[in-house]
Design a protein around this motif. Structure first.
Motif, PDB file in Angstrom:
ATOM      1  N   HIS A   1     -12.824  15.915  -9.237  1.00  0.00           N
ATOM      2  CA  HIS A   1     -11.583  15.144  -9.147  1.00  0.00           C
ATOM      3  C   HIS A   1     -11.835  13.645  -9.339  1.00  0.00           C
ATOM      4  N   LEU A   2     -12.977  13.172  -8.875  1.00  0.00           N
ATOM      5  CA  LEU A   2     -13.322  11.764  -9.102  1.00  0.00           C
ATOM      6  C   LEU A   2     -13.467  11.480 -10.586  1.00  0.00           C
ATOM      7  N   LYS A   3     -14.040  12.418 -11.308  1.00  0.00           N
ATOM      8  CA  LYS A   3     -14.173  12.258 -12.761  1.00  0.00           C
ATOM      9  C   LYS A   3     -12.799  12.135 -13.402  1.00  0.00           C
ATOM     10  N   THR A   4     -11.856  12.973 -12.950  1.00  0.00           N
ATOM     11  CA  THR A   4     -10.479  12.909 -13.458  1.00  0.00           C
ATOM     12  C   THR A   4      -9.854  11.553 -13.163  1.00  0.00           C
ATOM     13  N   ILE A   5     -10.073  11.062 -11.950  1.00  0.00           N
ATOM     14  CA  ILE A   5      -9.509   9.768 -11.541  1.00  0.00           C
ATOM     15  C   ILE A   5     -10.040   8.644 -12.419  1.00  0.00           C
ATOM     16  N   TYR A   6     -11.355   8.618 -12.634  1.00  0.00           N
ATOM     17  CA  TYR A   6     -11.944   7.521 -13.408  1.00  0.00           C
ATOM     18  C   TYR A   6     -11.585   7.617 -14.887  1.00  0.00           C
ATOM     19  N   GLU A   7     -11.329   8.829 -15.379  1.00  0.00           N
ATOM     20  CA  GLU A   7     -10.929   8.977 -16.784  1.00  0.00           C
ATOM     21  C   GLU A   7      -9.454   8.626 -16.984  1.00  0.00           C
ATOM     22  N   TYR A   8      -8.594   9.163 -16.128  1.00  0.00           N
ATOM     23  CA  TYR A   8      -7.155   8.956 -16.307  1.00  0.00           C
ATOM     24  C   TYR A   8      -6.752   7.516 -15.961  1.00  0.00           C
TER      25      TYR A   8
ATOM     26  N   ILE B   1      -3.671  13.199  -6.646  1.00  0.00           N
ATOM     27  CA  ILE B   1      -3.860  12.662  -8.001  1.00  0.00           C
ATOM     28  C   ILE B   1      -2.595  12.844  -8.819  1.00  0.00           C
ATOM     29  N   ASP B   2      -2.016  14.054  -8.779  1.00  0.00           N
ATOM     30  CA  ASP B   2      -0.801  14.330  -9.546  1.00  0.00           C
ATOM     31  C   ASP B   2       0.353  13.442  -9.094  1.00  0.00           C
ATOM     32  N   GLU B   3       0.492  13.279  -7.786  1.00  0.00           N
ATOM     33  CA  GLU B   3       1.586  12.448  -7.265  1.00  0.00           C
ATOM     34  C   GLU B   3       1.406  10.987  -7.663  1.00  0.00           C
TER      35      GLU B   3
ATOM     36  N   GLN C   1       3.432 -10.379 -11.580  1.00  0.00           N
ATOM     37  CA  GLN C   1       2.058  -9.992 -11.288  1.00  0.00           C
ATOM     38  C   GLN C   1       1.285 -11.089 -10.579  1.00  0.00           C
ATOM     39  N   ASN C   2       1.851 -12.284 -10.488  1.00  0.00           N
ATOM     40  CA  ASN C   2       1.209 -13.386  -9.765  1.00  0.00           C
ATOM     41  C   ASN C   2       1.681 -13.477  -8.313  1.00  0.00           C
ATOM     42  N   LYS C   3       2.634 -12.634  -7.937  1.00  0.00           N
ATOM     43  CA  LYS C   3       3.142 -12.658  -6.566  1.00  0.00           C
ATOM     44  C   LYS C   3       2.888 -11.347  -5.833  1.00  0.00           C
ATOM     45  N   LEU C   4       3.017 -10.225  -6.549  1.00  0.00           N
ATOM     46  CA  LEU C   4       2.976  -8.928  -5.880  1.00  0.00           C
ATOM     47  C   LEU C   4       1.900  -8.034  -6.462  1.00  0.00           C
ATOM     48  N   SER C   5       1.160  -7.381  -5.582  1.00  0.00           N
ATOM     49  CA  SER C   5       0.185  -6.363  -5.983  1.00  0.00           C
ATOM     50  C   SER C   5       0.608  -5.031  -5.368  1.00  0.00           C
ATOM     51  N   PHE C   6       0.499  -3.971  -6.152  1.00  0.00           N
ATOM     52  CA  PHE C   6       0.861  -2.638  -5.680  1.00  0.00           C
ATOM     53  C   PHE C   6      -0.398  -1.781  -5.720  1.00  0.00           C
ATOM     54  N   ILE C   7      -0.814  -1.276  -4.568  1.00  0.00           N
ATOM     55  CA  ILE C   7      -2.062  -0.526  -4.458  1.00  0.00           C
ATOM     56  C   ILE C   7      -1.758   0.905  -4.018  1.00  0.00           C
ATOM     57  N   PHE C   8      -2.269   1.877  -4.765  1.00  0.00           N
ATOM     58  CA  PHE C   8      -2.096   3.274  -4.392  1.00  0.00           C
ATOM     59  C   PHE C   8      -3.334   3.788  -3.688  1.00  0.00           C
ATOM     60  N   VAL C   9      -3.109   4.490  -2.577  1.00  0.00           N
ATOM     61  CA  VAL C   9      -4.181   5.165  -1.851  1.00  0.00           C
ATOM     62  C   VAL C   9      -4.068   6.658  -2.148  1.00  0.00           C
ATOM     63  N   LEU C  10      -5.195   7.293  -2.444  1.00  0.00           N
ATOM     64  CA  LEU C  10      -5.196   8.723  -2.697  1.00  0.00           C
ATOM     65  C   LEU C  10      -6.526   9.320  -2.256  1.00  0.00           C
ATOM     66  N   ASN C  11      -6.567  10.620  -2.149  1.00  0.00           N
ATOM     67  CA  ASN C  11      -7.810  11.336  -1.905  1.00  0.00           C
ATOM     68  C   ASN C  11      -8.238  12.013  -3.198  1.00  0.00           C
ATOM     69  N   ALA C  12      -9.519  12.355  -3.304  1.00  0.00           N
ATOM     70  CA  ALA C  12     -10.028  13.014  -4.514  1.00  0.00           C
ATOM     71  C   ALA C  12      -9.668  14.494  -4.469  1.00  0.00           C
TER      72      ALA C  12
ATOM     73  N   PHE D   1       0.860  -1.178   0.000  1.00  0.00           N
ATOM     74  CA  PHE D   1       0.000   0.000   0.000  1.00  0.00           C
ATOM     75  C   PHE D   1       0.901   1.235   0.000  1.00  0.00           C
ATOM     76  N   SER D   2       0.703   2.096  -0.998  1.00  0.00           N
ATOM     77  CA  SER D   2       1.545   3.287  -1.100  1.00  0.00           C
ATOM     78  C   SER D   2       0.686   4.501  -1.415  1.00  0.00           C
ATOM     79  N   GLY D   3       1.298   5.677  -1.358  1.00  0.00           N
ATOM     80  CA  GLY D   3       0.582   6.899  -1.669  1.00  0.00           C
ATOM     81  C   GLY D   3       1.175   8.088  -0.944  1.00  0.00           C
ATOM     82  N   LYS D   4       0.660   9.255  -1.239  1.00  0.00           N
ATOM     83  CA  LYS D   4       1.124  10.499  -0.645  1.00  0.00           C
ATOM     84  C   LYS D   4       0.916  10.472   0.871  1.00  0.00           C
ATOM     85  N   GLY D   5       1.764  11.173   1.608  1.00  0.00           N
ATOM     86  CA  GLY D   5       1.625  11.229   3.055  1.00  0.00           C
ATOM     87  C   GLY D   5       0.274  11.793   3.470  1.00  0.00           C
ATOM     88  N   GLY D   6      -0.363  11.129   4.421  1.00  0.00           N
ATOM     89  CA  GLY D   6      -1.601  11.638   4.980  1.00  0.00           C
ATOM     90  C   GLY D   6      -2.882  11.228   4.276  1.00  0.00           C
ATOM     91  N   VAL D   7      -2.789  10.349   3.251  1.00  0.00           N
ATOM     92  CA  VAL D   7      -3.999   9.968   2.513  1.00  0.00           C
ATOM     93  C   VAL D   7      -4.736   8.797   3.166  1.00  0.00           C
TER      94      VAL D   7
END
Length: 313
Positions: free
Chosen positions: A271-278, A226-228, A210-221, A7-13
């Motif tokens: 911002h959610l629209k941006t997330i689902y499009e990008y 989003i940029d990070e 891809q059969n051993k490791l999953s990388f999940i990003f946590v972010l806020n809208a 689990f990764s992502g910007k600090g504080g998300v």
């Protein structure tokens, strides 16, 4: 479902909250889980309201945890190098070697290298003992440095081996005794470097599998997370490290009447629209903003959003 999950992502998300709630969801399915925190500002102990050490600690039935101390691991890392070199280096230059190692212990990259070694050790020694190993990582930049280490250190080690081989060859040329020349065929320094390279290659194979490791990003809208996330995924793609899931954390409720939160919700929708499009090719999970401070009760509540694996494959 992959056994190793970062689990990764910007600090504080909310990485720790997401990683912990996912871990709870798995033990509720009778799976055995190891939760590993690599963030120097550990919050796992706070969430579970108990002291978690630099060794594996049992939290609940089927749930163990460990909070890696980068400074402590860095000392162990340097001392292991020191011990190896003491066995093969002339006492005449040990003082200089120790001085260089003391300087290296506070140099940039040492914490990352030692932390990476500890993470790899946990994976190699514990992978058969758990159904899932979940890593709650430090903010994005720190994690990216960790994951690019196999490429960077691999090239550096190749360079060191090449230089060492030249030194060994010069020594061979200066010796007339066949037995002494034969002893140089198995240079201990080259063997140490090659073992290090083998460990890096092993880590590299795990990271791109891809059969051993999953990388999940946590972010806020919000714009900055989003940029990070965009930049981080681009970097990981260059190193062929797979990313398949995003968790959009702290989504505001729909029925808001307060003017401030109405405007905040409007920005969130944009911002959610941006997330689902990008990130249209990614699995996206939305988690709600909770009305209370994060605690063990809330972790159980969030765990209900991870009842199935289909969103995290």
């Amino acid at each position: 479902m992959n056994k190793i999950i970062f689990f990764s992502g910007k600090g504080g998300v909310g990485k720790t909250s997401c990683a912990s709630s996912f871990a709870i969801s798995k033990i509720n399915q009778n799976k055995k889980v190891l939760l590993v925190s690599t963030d120097p500002a550990h919050s796992t102990s706070d969430i579970f309201e108990m002291k978690i050490n630099n060794t594996i600690t049992t939290i609940l039935d089927n749930l163990d945890a460990i909070e890696i101390n980068p400074e402590e691991e860095s000392k162990k890392y340097i001392n292991s190098i020191r011990n190896n070199l003491h066995k093969i280096i002339s006492p005449a230059i040990l003082s200089e070697i120790n001085t260089q190692l003391d300087a290296a212990s506070v140099s940039p990259g040492t914490h990352e290298a030692s932390l990476f070694d500890k993470m790899l050790s946990i994976i190699n020694t514990e992978i058969e003992n758990y159904d899932y190993i979940i890593f709650d990582t430090a903010p994005t930049g720190h994690t990216l440095r960790l994951f690019t280490l196999p490429e960077l250190l691999g090239s550096w080690i190749d360079s060191l081996v090449k230089k060492r081989k030249k030194v060994v060859n010069y020594k061979k040329m200066s010796l007339t005794d066949k037995n002494k020349r034969k002893n140089l065929e198995h240079d201990p320094i080259i063997e140490i470097l090659n073992r290090r390279k083998e460990n890096l290659e092993k880590a590299r194979k795990i990271m791109i599998d891809q059969n051993k490791l999953s990388f999940i990003f946590v972010l806020n809208a919000e714009k900055l997370p989003i940029d990070e996330t965009k930049k981080a995924i681009e970097i990981l793609n260059k190193y062929s490290i797979p990313v398949g899931t995003l968790i959009v954390n702290r989504i505001l409720p729909k029925n808001i009447k307060d003017e401030f939160f109405i405007r905040k919700k409007e920005h969130e929708i944009k911002h959610l629209k941006t997330i689902y499009e990008y990130f249209k090719d990614f699995n996206i999970i939305e988690l709600p903003l909770l009305e209370r401070d994060m605690d063990f009760k809330n972790i159980n509540e969030l765990s209900n959003f991870f009842k199935t694996d289909k969103n995290l494959v």
